[in-house]
Design an enzyme around this catalytic site. Structure first.
Site, PDB file in Angstrom:
ATOM      1  N   GLY A 156       0.884  -1.182   0.012  1.00 50.04           N
ATOM      2  CA  GLY A 156      -0.046  -0.074  -0.177  1.00 50.04           C
ATOM      3  C   GLY A 156       0.879   1.251  -0.088  1.00 50.04           C
ATOM      4  O   GLY A 156       2.121   1.151   0.415  1.00 50.04           O
ATOM      5  N   CYS A 157       0.129   2.599  -0.515  1.00 51.65           N
ATOM      6  CA  CYS A 157       1.014   3.709  -0.682  1.00 51.65           C
ATOM      7  C   CYS A 157       1.097   4.315   0.525  1.00 51.65           C
ATOM      8  O   CYS A 157       2.445   4.767   1.022  1.00 51.65           O
ATOM      9  CB  CYS A 157       0.374   4.578  -1.546  1.00 51.65           C
ATOM     10  N   ASN A 158       0.564   4.146   1.656  1.00 59.98           N
ATOM     11  CA  ASN A 158       0.838   4.917   3.076  1.00 59.98           C
ATOM     12  C   ASN A 158       1.795   4.051   3.730  1.00 59.98           C
ATOM     13  O   ASN A 158       2.255   4.516   4.460  1.00 59.98           O
ATOM     14  CB  ASN A 158      -0.633   5.050   3.702  1.00 59.98           C
TER      15      ASN A 158
END
Lengths: 364, 364, 364, 364
Positions: free
Chosen positions: B156-158
């Site tokens: 995931g990006c976060n």
């Protein structure tokens, strides 16, 4: 009724401009003097075209002679610039300093974060600040200190956001005070009309988020600690019982602060239900005209408070991390600076507290 | 050399679009299939006008029959949508899932944050992740797991932002692991091409900052904890030794994540000088092509990484609060999603790791 | 004094919301009914959190029964939706339609741009519109038509910008009327709370400028032509003597319209000095409270009128191209829609024209 | 193959920075010298953190001695600053001037808009510019002038947008040339890294649109007229047969120009169908790698070309106003400045025209 005359120093800056924006439509005040430095001699309209009714005022020099003779004097000057000037102002004038020079009660706090001459602290212009309890256990607030005051220190904008977000938790002992973390998403007007830093140019700001003044160096920190000490029923000298990690992050917007503040729950806090904790927020701000505690589950957005003196507040509990999260959204120039100052001025002069102010944001 | 053929499912979404944007200019790949749902039958150019060379591809249905027969299959589907589909894909194809379905190693973590069917975890596509030590004490990284892999789970990006920011501190024991706080300023493309929420409309986003998925509910949290456990030399089953307060805040920008992560210093961390701690960051990312540890005193800005697979990193020590602050700026779609996936794909296929990728941001 | 009660239909849209934002602070009105469609039964605070004092109103259904019984009814409905409804409203109520249904005087204009049922035209709610000359040669304005009116048609926002920008030139015969070109930079709130178009999503709007409804198709065009005909002392039937190229361009901002309008100078116009032409603008708007003709050389910026009912206006002559350039900056929701409507309402009811309105913008 | 060495003067400005951004990833060039003024002695990384691989270059002084000795010299200096310097540069070096000093062919045009010393014109670096017809009636383009050139004048960014938008209409006689109107929505990077103007500060730019340099004064106008004259098969001396109203409007974005250009149709133009006119655009740009003529009905958005050397183009006919509308979206720094310069450099040196360049935009 004759209006109070007002002189604004630092009139062409963003904080001074917001004071003018509010005062130009306030029924009890008349702006009779605007003072600046490099802009002396200019029509105000050149710098503040958004306030048409004041456009023909001419910017004067920032001297005691120019500022004296008006009922109210607002100082929107850089930190350190108002202390010496203030000493030369008419003692009967109501003077509000939007800078830092008269906020701190403890010289040691001043020395640690600012340095240079230390000036006496003035009545702190945050009406909703909790500063103790009355005999029935109700909150005593800073509002009560302001009536009749002739010298008022306006709080910092980041300070206002963090204090309003967290003070109910501190007042009620819900959180440990030694590990508070505050990250703030802030708009560029908070950085001022500063032409020395390329990173304040629009081209470098669009689409970018960037932190600044991190690592415990930000000069708003001691003021927050002083406020939290008061909210806990302590004195400014006890501010060192609080520890705050404080990280402001510039985001691509002109106005607005979204404060995300968290702290570890005490046993007392951890034992409470989410609803009970939310109810504490509602009670802490009941009857406070500009304080909007949002319904459970609704998070504040800065757009909803732009141009207003309101603060939108919310509290959330993270049971997994055992932390209380407190959020505040304010307009840094209005609630964070000039709106709060006019609110304090209204109180000082015995006017209706909300006169000339709005709690409605310009959204969308 | 013949190019690898690639099918992209979810091609008209933002993550799929970024994969296409990168692959369209990658010398080793040829996009031969784009699949969608409501857009089936459309020219791709209608949805992705910024990629002219792929404009005449026609969107096909998202079925195993359509996706099979290509060398590489990229799944850019909502969480929960790829698990069942993946089971029907050609075992010899290289499949990268940009969704969450194959990231978590522990069923308990899946159940706590997602629920529904649990799918086996795949090789985790974060090459720079620290997962242990070699005999000489050097870092062992996730990169080594990827060569030859046929099933890869994109992070995931976060998660990527927080992991890259903090892992050196965890690997070196500089911070307490039980009170980590991460606030992330994130752009709207992270919320997807979602037409169901009025607050994703442009008119409501300009000039506004607003948190979401707060209070320990965000589904990226278990993935971060798993990563930090690995960075500490532990297994995913030890992820519960870590506690994370995690607050994402939408800010008015399209791309970009600025992660502000902090944790209390251990005695070991507190005893180190700022320079020594900064040197740990430099060593942790030495030789990592896309990791840019900024010089001391320089803080990351998301504008500098837009459109790139780079991460800009910095560490600062707050001695007053006794906390270590770690910052990361990444492009959520590129480094946070599709860029990192192509990097992993390059490794899996034995191509140069940086082929078709850039570490240069589009600034200003 | 008892306040006028107000019902607002379309209360959860952007135009309706701006009407509520203004009325909530207006001393002569009380919002007593909000009506919607999909939001029926919701607290208004869920949709309009920026107006705390109205948060507890509950959205009702949009029916004549609900709307009747209030002194004032504001219709903020899609074009075509208010005509039939209006016929069922209390004839004694003051009804303002913010949509298009009652703006056009000529059925042929309606048929060419809208089609469907044609409704009678109502008193046009643009007080500053020039509609002729009095015996002394002074301007007769639309303001004079409004007192006592019970049915008012609110102008379109793009229309307002172009009309206010150019009408002095038309009234004075400074420009040829057959080759007018208007390009408008407009904010996204003008596109409405529309969840059907992905290009209104924030992620696609940041950093982008994009035209729409170009090539003579925009439905605001006949209304502009009608206004210009009036400004020239002609009737709506003469609107076809005017030709307008009209190109709106969405830019990444929430509110605001910057209209850049130009036309070839007539011989009369070409013979005048720049100062004389600027003086015509000053005279055309002298005494018009919300019209701000900027000093020569100063160009309007939309930031200066955000949240206000003001229009900032300027005229420039391009001697090389022999064209007159007229600029207007307005807030599309306030001056362009709800502010202008409240101004017209004030006039219709005999209240002070500027009551409850501001000419101060929220800048910076 | 040995790479060409490149010196960039004005390296810390936005145009110079974009040249560096492109060259840092170009396989045929190596940046070996960066020169500036106030930044001399700084690491480049301090000013251009988005280009990590060049961070350790040190800024040198802008002198002929420093710049000579490199194969290619790029001058990204203010207008008027490169003329004298260029005379001292190595005649064998390939010099590209991104400023205005060598663009205009006619001294009278220079005197009317710039003044001061007039310098000889160099090969104009716009490969797609139509400059005549070959024996078969096909377009002759500027591309053919560039191979082997040692002195190249890079076009202005607004000029590029307007020229690319309109030149097919001029080449084919579709529009009257005496009443062209161009409004351009432009991002702030076009205004440069200029710290002298408060209105370039981020706080004043968010949410605002504001025109500048209006009324026929903009110094890009004569260059556009010169280009249109060439496209019509005329010489620069015939540029006065064209008349252009030109209005740039700053909008809140960093990069991007959306040009909206219109002109009255000739009888020939008016007689053509929309499809035929669109087909003229397709033919005019067929085989031009970076020119993207959008399908009929699709309008260009600047987001789709950010970071790229592409131009997105569209033509629309307004039958009611009898005008042809031509739109172009470009990235002012890339296609409008440095990308186009590298494209011209590639041609001059016999490299593949698209080497090191992209036509893919960073969207969303």
């Amino acid at each position: 009724m004759a209006k109070y005359t007002v002189a604004v120093a630092g009139a062409t800056g963003y904080a001074g401009g917001e004071a003018l924006r509010i005062l130009a439509a306030h029924p009890a005040f008349e702006v009779t003097c605007v003072a600046g430095h490099s802009s002396v001699g200019d029509r105000l309209g050149r710098h503040m075209p958004h306030i048409p009714q004041l456009a023909d005022l001419v910017v004067e020099d920032t001297t005691p002679e120019v500022l004296n003779g008006h009922d109210v004097i607002i100082l929107a000057l850089p930190h350190g610039a108002s202390g010496a000037l203030a000493a030369q102002l008419d003692p009967d004038a109501v003077v509000i300093d939007l800078g830092a020079d008269h906020r701190l009660e403890e010289r040691s706090a001043w020395d640690a974060y600012y340095g240079g001459d230390f000036y006496e602290h003035w009545a702190y212009g945050m009406p909703e600040l909790i500063i103790g309890r009355d005999a029935e256990g109700g909150y005593v607030r800073q509002r009560g200190v302001l009536p009749g005051s002739r010298r008022i220190a306006g709080p910092g904008c980041n300070v206002t956001a963090v204090t309003l977000a967290l003070q109910p938790a501190v007042a009620e002992g819900l959180v440990e005070t030694t590990d508070i973390v505050a990250d703030l998403v802030v708009g560029y007007s908070g950085a001022g009309k500063n032409l020395k830093r390329a990173n304040l140019l629009a081209a470098e700001a669009f689409g970018s988020a960037v932190p600044y003044s991190v690592g415990g160096t930000h000069r708003h920190i001691p003021e927050i600690l002083q406020n939290l000490a008061h909210a806990a029923g302590l004195t400014a000298a006890d501010a060192d019982r609080f520890t705050l990690g404080f990280t402001p992050i510039l985001a691509p917007m002109s106005r607005g602060i979204l404060a995300s503040v968290s702290a570890r729950l005490t046993d007392r806090g951890a034992a409470m239900s989410d609803a009970d904790i939310h109810a504490i927020w509602e009670r802490a701000y009941a009857g406070q005209e500009f304080m909007v505690v949002l319904p459970e589950g609704v998070l504040p957005a800065t757009q909803n408070i732009i141009g207003s003196n309101a603060a939108h507040l919310q509290v959330v509990v993270d049971r997994k991390a055992n932390r209380l999260l407190a959020f505040a959204a304010i307009d840094n120039l209005n609630r964070g600076t000039a709106g709060q100052a006019v609110q304090s001025l209204n109180i000082a002069l015995g006017l209706p507290e909300d006169q000339g102010l709005t709690k409605i944001g310009v959204a969308p």
